[in-house]
Design a protein around this motif. Structure first.
Motif, PDB file in Angstrom:
ATOM      1  N   ARG A 256     -11.666  -6.582  -1.181  1.00 13.50           N
ATOM      2  CA  ARG A 256     -12.888  -7.702  -1.609  1.00 13.50           C
ATOM      3  C   ARG A 256     -12.207  -8.495  -3.054  1.00 13.50           C
ATOM      4  NH1 ARG A 256     -15.044  -1.982  -1.191  1.00 13.50           N
ATOM      5  NH2 ARG A 256     -14.756  -1.979  -3.649  1.00 13.50           N
ATOM      6  N   ARG A 257     -10.704  -8.195  -2.899  1.00 14.14           N
ATOM      7  CA  ARG A 257     -10.614  -9.360  -3.783  1.00 14.14           C
ATOM      8  C   ARG A 257      -9.458 -10.506  -3.387  1.00 14.14           C
ATOM      9  NH1 ARG A 257      -7.514  -5.941  -8.496  1.00 14.14           N
ATOM     10  NH2 ARG A 257      -7.812  -8.141 -10.050  1.00 14.14           N
ATOM     11  N   ASP A 258      -8.444 -10.161  -2.414  1.00 11.05           N
ATOM     12  CA  ASP A 258      -7.998 -10.675  -2.675  1.00 11.05           C
ATOM     13  C   ASP A 258      -7.813 -10.223  -0.424  1.00 11.05           C
ATOM     14  OD1 ASP A 258      -5.879 -12.260  -0.843  1.00 11.05           O
ATOM     15  OD2 ASP A 258      -4.786 -12.582  -2.524  1.00 11.05           O
TER      16      ASP A 258
ATOM     17  N   PRO B 144     -11.342  -3.075 -13.356  1.00 12.59           N
ATOM     18  CA  PRO B 144     -12.288  -3.320 -12.459  1.00 12.59           C
ATOM     19  C   PRO B 144     -12.209  -3.174 -11.069  1.00 12.59           C
ATOM     20  CG  PRO B 144     -10.714  -4.983 -13.002  1.00 12.59           C
ATOM     21  CD  PRO B 144     -10.473  -3.686 -13.760  1.00 12.59           C
ATOM     22  N   THR B 145     -11.215  -2.416 -10.589  1.00  9.65           N
ATOM     23  CA  THR B 145     -10.737  -1.993  -9.194  1.00  9.65           C
ATOM     24  C   THR B 145     -11.639   0.144  -8.783  1.00  9.65           C
ATOM     25  OG1 THR B 145      -8.668  -1.573  -9.326  1.00  9.65           O
ATOM     26  CG2 THR B 145      -9.750  -3.699  -8.681  1.00  9.65           C
TER      27      THR B 145
ATOM     28  N   CYS C 224      -7.711   6.835  -9.155  1.00  7.78           N
ATOM     29  CA  CYS C 224      -8.859   6.138  -9.433  1.00  7.78           C
ATOM     30  C   CYS C 224     -10.359   7.381  -9.515  1.00  7.78           C
ATOM     31  CB  CYS C 224      -9.228   4.840  -8.269  1.00  7.78           C
ATOM     32  SG  CYS C 224      -9.449   5.726  -6.221  1.00  7.78           S
ATOM     33  N   ARG C 225     -11.419   6.838  -9.660  1.00  8.96           N
ATOM     34  CA  ARG C 225     -12.058   7.932 -10.266  1.00  8.96           C
ATOM     35  C   ARG C 225     -12.622   8.727  -8.306  1.00  8.96           C
ATOM     36  NH1 ARG C 225     -14.727   2.503  -9.813  1.00  8.96           N
ATOM     37  NH2 ARG C 225     -15.746   2.475 -11.667  1.00  8.96           N
TER      38      ARG C 225
END
Length: 206
Positions: free
Chosen positions: A56-58, A157-158, A126-127
């Motif tokens: 999604r970011r790059d 943010p990710t 991550c979560r």
């Protein structure tokens, strides 16, 4: 598995892959590593980034996370804390024994059976880890000063961990690698460590 094994040299405990983007992967009798791509038939194989938050970011970032390796003492520790985990549970492709993956420098090459991978960095938990088993994130992300904390881990943010109580953290959820030489990898395959030329740089999140 692993810690009760009679061998003393580093070896592969288990191998896993999954064709879909799920948190856990499925243990297999063997996996095939493909140079420049990753694990054949795995959702995270590819020359460009495959992890969805990164895409999604790059989407044109190089894929530095082709193979995920975890050492089995983390699995043992998580089980002892009451978490239902095993090979592939945390998304690992290769579960290892008798090797401190987190202490290896960036660029270390690991010979796994027929294949060779090069370490690119740390997995940033991550979560999703806490969504799988509440409290597991605190086990794989600890304050760098070793102080115990009841606070929630702060996420970036990710969704990856950033800090705890504003203090830096030690990421213990394994390491990421790219495939330099393809080949089959199976449980019980020996692991040979080839360190890069000094100066050595510690692994950082990728």
């Amino acid at each position: 598995p692993g810690s009760s094994h009679g061998k003393c040299a580093p070896f592969v405990v288990a191998v896993s892959r999954d064709e879909t983007h799920r948190f856990s992967k499925v243990p297999r009798e063997a996996i095939e590593l493909v140079a420049g791509l990753g694990v054949r038939g795995d959702a995270h194989a590819g020359t460009r980034v495959q992890h969805r938050s990164r895409v999604r970011r790059d989407p044109d970032q190089p894929n530095l996370r082709q193979v995920h390796l975890i050492q089995d003492d983390l699995i043992d520790e998580a089980r002892a804390a009451g978490h239902d985990v095993g090979p592939g549970t945390l998304g690992d492709n290769v579960l290892t024994h008798d090797i401190d993956l987190l202490a290896l420098p960036e660029g270390t090459r690991l010979r796994l059976g027929e294949a060779v991978v090069r370490l690119t960095g740390l997995r940033n938990p991550c979560r999703q880890i806490d969504e799988y088993s509440r409290g597991l994130l605190k086990l794989v992300a600890r304050r760098v000063d070793g102080v115990a904390s009841d606070s929630d881990v702060e996420l970036g943010p990710t969704g990856g961990v950033q800090s705890l109580d504003g203090v830096g953290i030690v990421r213990r959820a394994g390491v990421m690698a790219v495939v330099e030489v393809g080949g089959l990898v199976r449980p019980d395959d020996p692991i040979r460590v080839e360190l890069p030329e000094p100066p050595h740089a510690p692994l950082t999140p990728v």
